[in-house]
Enzyme design. Structure first.
Site, PDB file in Angstrom:
ATOM      1  CB  CYS A 134      -0.931  -0.015   1.211  1.00  0.00           C
ATOM      2  SG  CYS A 134      -1.999   1.438   1.291  1.00  0.00           S
ATOM      3  CB  CYS A 137      -0.756   2.511   4.013  1.00  0.00           C
ATOM      4  SG  CYS A 137      -2.181   1.804   3.188  1.00  0.00           S
ATOM      5  CG  ASP A 138       3.068   1.212   4.494  1.00  0.00           C
ATOM      6  OD1 ASP A 138       2.562   1.699   5.521  1.00  0.00           O
ATOM      7  OD2 ASP A 138       2.907   0.029   4.164  1.00  0.00           O
TER       8      ASP A 138
END
Ligand code: FAD
Ligand code: NAP
Length: 314
Positions: A134, A137-138
């Protein structure tokens, strides 16, 4: 109380089914979603192909209002995982993760799909410690740093473009020399200066230390190895269908499935089991788009309304 309709999964398909069933007059409709509603598109940094949604809108932003719209018409949301769906006579049983069993006259299932593991050495060991599926997300953890992206589909290329805006350089590692992704996206990738294409190459190993990933070793089609020193590796190598809830105690599926584990449906999203409808990424021939998943949800909901009406009144 027997529910008129149980919706399993709260992605674009399940949420749209929730909107249409409740607005279309079904009472006691529950949507079971194990996490926050919205589905996998909430992991996307930008959505460009949902009609009417323009400008730089992330998946998370686009999906934010969908649950509220459904709740307005009476959709209930249970934040619980569904373990299994079974059917006895005309009634379905929804076996919940908390051990309770709910009953429903119809079921619309839209549990979508989940990111697949690529299968190289170190992938599991460093998952969450430098290996990610992701970028939204990261990606921020690697601001100003170099990262590697694995895959050659729409997801890999779009997320490589997203990461190229945050990171100093993106190595896009793909096992062939042509991409599966849309031609326009390929063009954008090729025109992005800080994306280096590493083609005809597969990951051999991700390695690191106690702090996390320090690099990835790739092998090209000629058998040559190359070490790329990066603290972050993003894998986007496709998805597996989430069909586990349809597996019965004896190991058989509740309804007919195809050879790759997708639910076989007709154009009305009807499965081989009366009253059970399958929608979105998990059904046969799914275009795997938000717009088609939402369309499936609407079609299934209209069918569920007729099915329940027939069951109760005829
Ligand atoms: P999903 O979105 O997968 O939703 C399924 C839901 O079911 C999930 O919320 C999950 O938590 C829940 N669930 C699963 N199992 C259970 C269970 N047992 N019990 C309870 N809940 C459960 N499409 C586009 O059209 N445009 C794009 O730009 C685009 N970009 C993408 C970018 C990324 C990074 C990814 C991963 C996908 C992208 N897609 C895009 C594809 C799109 O996201 C999917 O086609 C769409 O989300 C499918 O919707 P769905 O409702 O079928 O399933
Ligand atoms: P995908 O289209 O299946 O692509 C997976 C990629 O990973 C392929 O390039 C594949 O290589 C590669 N791959 C698979 N296994 C691998 C392994 N073990 N090691 C190395 N590489 C591997 O998956 P996706 O990109 O996630 O897309 C899924 C669906 O969602 C598609 O239908 C896509 O169109 C859709 N989607 C649409 C959008 C959009 O409309 N904007 C955005 C994202 C996703 P090969 O090419 O050699 O097979």
């Amino acid at each position: 109380m027997i529910l008129d309709c149980a919706i399993v999964g709260g992605g674009p398909a399940g949420l749209t089914a929730g909107l249409y069933t409740t607005r279309g007059g079904l009472e006691n409709v529950v949507m079971y979603e194990k996490g926050m509603p919205g589905g996998q598109i909430t992991q996307s940094s930008e959505i460009e192909n949902y009609p009417g949604v323009t400008g730089e809108v992330s998946g998370m932003e686009m999906m934010a209002s969908w649950p509220q719209q459904c709740q307005k018409f009476g959709l209930k949301h249970d934040m619980v995982e569904v373990k299994r769906v079974t059917k006895e006579g005309d009634i379905f049983q929804i076996h919940r993760g908390d051990g309770k069993v709910d009953e429903a006259r119809s079921v619309i299932i839209g549990t979508g799909s989940s990111p697949r593991r690529a299968g190289f050495k170190g992938e599991d060991e460093f998952f969450g410690k430098g290996v990610s599926t992701c970028a939204t997300c990261d990606g921020f953890f690697y601001k100003g740093k170099e990262v590697a992206v694995i895959g050659g589909g729409d997801t890999a290329l779009e997320e490589a473009l997203y990461l190229a805006k945050i990171c100093s350089k993106v190595y896009l590692i793909h096992r062939r020399d042509t991409f599966r992704s849309a031609p326009n996206t390929v063009k954008r990738v090729e025109n992005t200066e800080n994306i280096e294409l590493v083609l005809n190459s597969v990951p051999d190993e991700v390695y690191g230390d106690k702090m996390g990933v320090t690099g990835i070793r790739v092998k090209n089609s000629g058998g040559e190895m190359r070490d790329i020193e990066v603290p972050g590796v993003f894998t986007f190598v496709g998805n597996d269908v989430n069909n586990q809830t349809l597996i019965q105690e004896n190991g058989d599926f509740l309804c007919e499935m195809n050879e790759v584990g997708q639910v076989i449906v007709d154009l009305s999203m009807r499965t081989s089991v009366p009253g059970l409808f399958a929608t979105g990424d998990m059904r046969k021939d799914a275009p795997k788009q938000v717009v088609s998943a939402a369309g499936d949800g609407a079609v299934a909901a209209l069918q569920a309304i007729s099915y329940v009406d027939e069951l109760l009144n005829h």
